[in-house]
Design a protein around this motif. Structure first.
Motif, mmCIF file in Angstrom:
data_model
loop_
_atom_site.group_PDB
_atom_site.id
_atom_site.type_symbol
_atom_site.label_atom_id
_atom_site.label_comp_id
_atom_site.label_asym_id
_atom_site.label_seq_id
_atom_site.Cartn_x
_atom_site.Cartn_y
_atom_site.Cartn_z
ATOM 1 N N LYS A 1 57.234 37.024 4.975
ATOM 2 C CA LYS A 1 57.323 38.028 3.921
ATOM 3 C C LYS A 1 57.730 37.306 2.635
ATOM 4 C CE LYS A 1 58.875 42.097 4.935
ATOM 5 N NZ LYS A 1 59.767 43.236 5.288
ATOM 6 N N LEU A 2 56.854 37.340 1.631
ATOM 7 C CA LEU A 2 57.095 36.657 0.363
ATOM 8 C C LEU A 2 57.252 37.709 -0.729
ATOM 9 C CD1 LEU A 2 57.308 33.914 -1.083
ATOM 10 C CD2 LEU A 2 54.835 34.021 -1.466
ATOM 11 N N VAL A 3 58.449 37.778 -1.313
ATOM 12 C CA VAL A 3 58.809 38.800 -2.291
ATOM 13 C C VAL A 3 58.925 38.172 -3.674
ATOM 14 C CG1 VAL A 3 60.539 40.527 -2.951
ATOM 15 C CG2 VAL A 3 60.015 40.139 -0.529
ATOM 16 N N GLY A 4 58.354 38.814 -4.682
ATOM 17 C CA GLY A 4 58.415 38.312 -6.038
ATOM 18 C C GLY A 4 59.768 38.580 -6.685
ATOM 19 N N ASP B 1 60.115 28.165 -6.675
ATOM 20 C CA ASP B 1 60.231 28.199 -8.136
ATOM 21 C C ASP B 1 58.873 27.915 -8.748
ATOM 22 O OD1 ASP B 1 60.741 27.833 -10.807
ATOM 23 O OD2 ASP B 1 62.495 26.563 -10.522
ATOM 24 N N ALA B 2 58.263 28.915 -9.369
ATOM 25 C CA ALA B 2 56.931 28.750 -9.947
ATOM 26 C C ALA B 2 56.926 27.707 -11.062
ATOM 27 C CB ALA B 2 56.414 30.087 -10.472
ATOM 28 N N ARG C 1 61.386 33.878 7.865
ATOM 29 C CA ARG C 1 60.515 35.057 7.847
ATOM 30 C C ARG C 1 60.608 35.807 6.530
ATOM 31 N NH1 ARG C 1 58.272 32.544 10.612
ATOM 32 N NH2 ARG C 1 57.664 32.784 12.791
ATOM 33 N N LEU C 2 61.460 35.325 5.630
ATOM 34 C CA LEU C 2 61.602 35.933 4.304
ATOM 35 C C LEU C 2 61.824 34.841 3.279
ATOM 36 C CD1 LEU C 2 62.001 38.350 2.346
ATOM 37 C CD2 LEU C 2 64.431 38.316 2.994
ATOM 38 N N ALA C 3 61.112 34.930 2.166
ATOM 39 C CA ALA C 3 61.309 34.007 1.045
ATOM 40 C C ALA C 3 60.993 34.758 -0.239
ATOM 41 C CB ALA C 3 60.414 32.777 1.184
ATOM 42 N N PHE C 4 61.469 34.204 -1.350
ATOM 43 C CA PHE C 4 61.209 34.801 -2.664
ATOM 44 C C PHE C 4 60.419 33.807 -3.508
ATOM 45 C CE2 PHE C 4 64.476 37.555 -1.187
ATOM 46 C CZ PHE C 4 64.360 38.736 -1.912
ATOM 47 N N LEU C 5 59.637 34.347 -4.432
ATOM 48 C CA LEU C 5 58.925 33.545 -5.417
ATOM 49 C C LEU C 5 59.435 33.931 -6.788
ATOM 50 C CD1 LEU C 5 56.678 31.651 -6.440
ATOM 51 C CD2 LEU C 5 55.107 33.605 -6.337
ATOM 52 N N GLU C 6 60.147 33.001 -7.434
ATOM 53 C CA GLU C 6 60.672 33.242 -8.781
ATOM 54 C C GLU C 6 59.626 32.811 -9.803
ATOM 55 O OE1 GLU C 6 64.129 31.608 -11.856
ATOM 56 O OE2 GLU C 6 64.082 30.894 -9.777
ATOM 57 N N ALA C 7 59.170 33.764 -10.622
ATOM 58 C CA ALA C 7 58.136 33.464 -11.616
ATOM 59 C C ALA C 7 58.230 34.455 -12.767
ATOM 60 C CB ALA C 7 56.746 33.521 -10.986
#
Length: 230
Positions: A21-24, A49-50, A126-132
């Motif tokens: 699960k990739l959350v923005g 980190d974008a 199973r969970l990560a975030f995308l900072e952008a």
């Protein structure tokens, strides 16, 4: 929200499908995205980190590097690297140049996001975030498993940007207003963090949001006062 398959090339001729699960994670300049990202990492949750990925895809030898050199030779430094300040000055003032640069870099950034997300899944996450910064502007948030927006009132943004970048008030305002208004980002968010309070309040808000993400339901959104997408 639900886990979606992230399919990437594991090696030549072989595709590997993994689940994560990739959350923005986004917001405005000076709103505190990086602070929230740090707090998530402190809880053991990976944050891609974008900005870091964007630097990687324009390193010498990468396809995007050659395309940028051909489009804007004046931004090339003596060592063969891209002078990011010169390039930024060009694209900031010219929407056409900005669109051209995004067409070169964004597909490569998204490819690397998929690769790194797959690696995290394979290591057990199973969970990560995308900072952008531009998740909403580019529409990329729609391909993710949720969107968290970090908000702050404009005056506080101005003060933070002035302190952080040692710039004038007019310069800080121009940079803030060059981005999509925070209200537009909040409108499409699944969760909002008001970062104008104490550190403890921000940490508590993150804990609530993580609970909602890990056990998603209309009831949990309503209980926490969360916006939900229709």
């Amino acid at each position: 929200m639900h886990e979606s398959p992230c399919t990437v090339a594991a090696d030549p001729g072989r595709l590997l499908a993994v689940m994560i699960k990739l959350v923005g994670l986004t917001g405005g300049i000076g709103s505190g995205k990086s602070t929230v990202a740090r707090m998530l990492r402190e809880r053991g949750i990976p944050v891609l980190d974008a900005d870091t990925i964007a630097r990687q895809v324009v390193e010498p030898g990468e396809p995007a590097h050659s395309e940028i050199a051909a489009a804007w030779p004046e931004v090339m430094a003596a060592d063969g690297r891209i002078d990011r300040k010169k390039l930024g000055a060009i694209v900031f003032s010219d929407p056409a140049s900005q669109a051209r640069l995004q067409a070169i870099t964004h597909p490569r950034i998204r490819e690397q996001v998929a690769v790194q997300a797959a690696a995290l899944a394979l290591s057990g996450h199973r969970l990560a975030f995308l900072e952008a910064a531009l998740l909403v502007e580019t529409g990329y948030y729609q391909q993710l498993d949720g969107l968290v927006v970090v908000s702050l009132d404009e005056e506080a943004q101005v003060e933070r940007v002035m302190a952080r970048d040692a710039c004038s008030r007019d310069s800080a305002l121009a940079r803030i207003r060059a981005q999509k208004p925070l209200a537009d980002k909040i409108r499409v968010a699944d969760h909002v963090i008001d970062n104008g309070g104490s550190v403890e309040a921000t940490r508590a808000r993150i804990a609530h949001i993580l609970q909602a993400i890990e056990t998603p339901s209309e009831e949990s959104h309503a209980e926490l006062g969360e916006p939900t997408r229709s």
